[in-house]
Write a protein that holds these residues in place. Structure first.
Motif, short mmCIF file in Angstrom:
data_model
loop_
_atom_site.label_atom_id
_atom_site.label_comp_id
_atom_site.label_asym_id
_atom_site.label_seq_id
_atom_site.Cartn_x
_atom_site.Cartn_y
_atom_site.Cartn_z
N TYR A 34 0.80 -0.94 -0.03
CA TYR A 34 0.02 0.06 0.00
C TYR A 34 0.99 1.19 0.18
O TYR A 34 2.12 1.23 0.33
CB TYR A 34 -0.81 0.20 1.32
N HIS A 35 0.18 2.36 -0.23
CA HIS A 35 0.88 3.85 -0.02
C HIS A 35 -0.18 4.67 0.34
O HIS A 35 -1.36 4.72 -0.40
CB HIS A 35 1.78 4.18 -1.31
N VAL A 36 -0.10 5.00 1.22
CA VAL A 36 -1.29 6.13 1.90
C VAL A 36 -0.83 7.48 1.81
O VAL A 36 0.16 7.95 2.19
CB VAL A 36 -1.44 5.92 3.52
N LEU A 37 -1.72 8.25 0.99
CA LEU A 37 -1.20 9.71 0.67
C LEU A 37 -1.90 10.76 1.81
O LEU A 37 -1.32 11.87 1.84
CB LEU A 37 -2.19 10.01 -0.68
N HIS A 38 -2.66 10.23 2.74
CA HIS A 38 -3.05 11.27 3.97
C HIS A 38 -3.81 12.37 3.22
O HIS A 38 -3.44 13.23 3.69
CB HIS A 38 -1.98 11.57 4.75
N GLY A 39 -4.74 12.14 2.22
CA GLY A 39 -5.36 13.42 1.84
C GLY A 39 -5.60 13.19 0.15
O GLY A 39 -5.14 12.30 -0.39
N ALA A 40 -6.34 14.28 -0.35
CA ALA A 40 -6.29 14.46 -1.70
C ALA A 40 -6.06 15.86 -2.10
O ALA A 40 -6.51 16.84 -1.40
CB ALA A 40 -7.70 13.76 -2.18
N ILE A 41 -5.81 15.92 -3.37
CA ILE A 41 -5.41 17.20 -3.72
C ILE A 41 -7.05 17.97 -3.96
O ILE A 41 -7.88 17.50 -4.57
CB ILE A 41 -4.82 17.20 -5.45
N SER A 42 -6.97 19.00 -3.49
CA SER A 42 -8.26 19.86 -3.34
C SER A 42 -7.93 21.37 -3.33
O SER A 42 -7.84 21.95 -2.26
CB SER A 42 -9.21 19.32 -2.06
N PRO A 43 -7.96 22.07 -4.39
CA PRO A 43 -7.65 23.56 -4.30
C PRO A 43 -8.60 24.13 -3.73
O PRO A 43 -8.28 25.27 -2.94
CB PRO A 43 -7.38 23.91 -5.92
N MET A 44 -10.08 23.79 -3.55
CA MET A 44 -10.93 24.45 -2.85
C MET A 44 -10.55 24.49 -1.46
O MET A 44 -10.87 25.57 -0.44
CB MET A 44 -12.18 23.73 -2.94
#
Lengths: 198, 198
Positions: free
Chosen positions: A104-114
């Motif tokens: 696995y690889h956990v990003l701890h979030g997602a890209i969200s310009p808002m």
């Protein structure tokens, strides 16, 4: 309010949890009052332990009490596939399935310009590092099927393609056990687009 | 399950609370993981304190961190009236009203032969003692308006009558802001029976 101080402090603590309002917090605090001493001691201790003993795995970013985590240490897992997820809870959801045996690889979030979350705010750099060091042949992008998840998947796929690793995305379609009638248009259109031959 | 041990212990603790199932327990435990260190320490500590520092007031039976409790110690309250309630939470409900300035007596239950709870299992003996010692002129029976509460009120009124203290019961009738259409027959019949002249 007319509570003795210890109980009003406990009510305040319960109210800090998500989805717990004043009434529920009061009910839980009074319930604790009547709980077995041992259970309360264990509860209190496990709260501290979660904060003290847990960390993020230095390899994959999953929460763990040992570093590297038990998944990264497991010799029986397929080290050629990495499933990229947004959250540690997603790792647990995948593990419950009991079919995926890769890493696995956990990003701890997602890209969200808002929300002001850019590519540098998620755990992507270490993923690129892993791709250089390890013998990874495929990356499964398992970010959420919403705008943030899709744009994160797009971003990562563009970063990873030059390295020459196979990139896949989780399938879209009708949920199993679902009802065609209640499927939204976008899901239905994806289900048509990716229809499989029998 | 594939949780690190500290978090699975915390999930188990949350699941011991009423109305919290596995999904909610998991959500709360992961939320704790991301909470501020101070908040978690306070939460953990207040759990212990509730169990360690709280006791029942030796006079009225209300929960308290000092004995006698702040209500029994309050010199400004009317010591001639005692409101008898089933539960400590009922004291708090009464206090929120901010109109009653008398004393309390907490029974810690109601007579319920179905559940094997008899008169000797509730905090009645100390009430009789209080009636002998103190200058109490009126007892308000504020047990719940259901079978157990009513029979407990009947039992206490029979015990207390020979002592010569005035006994009252909370009024039955339509709840304020309620709708006549949705009132049950028993409540409506009580509202007719105890109608007041304008």
């Amino acid at each position: 309010m007319h509570y003795p101080e210890p109980i009003s402090k406990l009510i305040d603590s319960f109210m800090k949890l998500p989805g717990i309002g004043p009434k529920t917090a009061q009910r839980l605090a009074f319930y604790v009052l009547n709980m077995k001493e041992d259970d309360v001691v264990n509860f209190s201790r496990s709260l501290m332990e979660v904060k003290r003993d847990l960390q993020f795995c230095s390899v994959c970013g999953h929460i763990t009490d040992i570093d590297p985590c038990y998944i990264c240490q497991d010799k029986n897992r397929d080290r050629s596939i990495v499933c990229v997820v947004q959250d540690t809870k997603d790792v647990i959801a995948m593990e419950k399935m009991r079919e995926y045996r890769g890493m696995y690889h956990v990003l701890h979030g997602a890209i969200s310009p808002m929300d002001g979350i850019g590519p540098e705010d998620i755990n992507v750099a270490t993923l690129i590092e892993r791709l250089k060091d390890e013998q990874i042949k495929e990356i499964i992008l398992a970010t959420n099927p919403n705008i943030e998840g899709e744009s994160t998947a797009m971003y990562i796929s563009r970063l990873v393609k030059p390295i020459g690793v196979k990139i896949t995305r989780l399938a879209h379609g009708l949920p199993v056990g679902g009802d065609l009638e209640y499927a939204d248009e976008v899901t239905l259109s994806k289900a048509i687009e990716y229809r499989t031959e029998l």
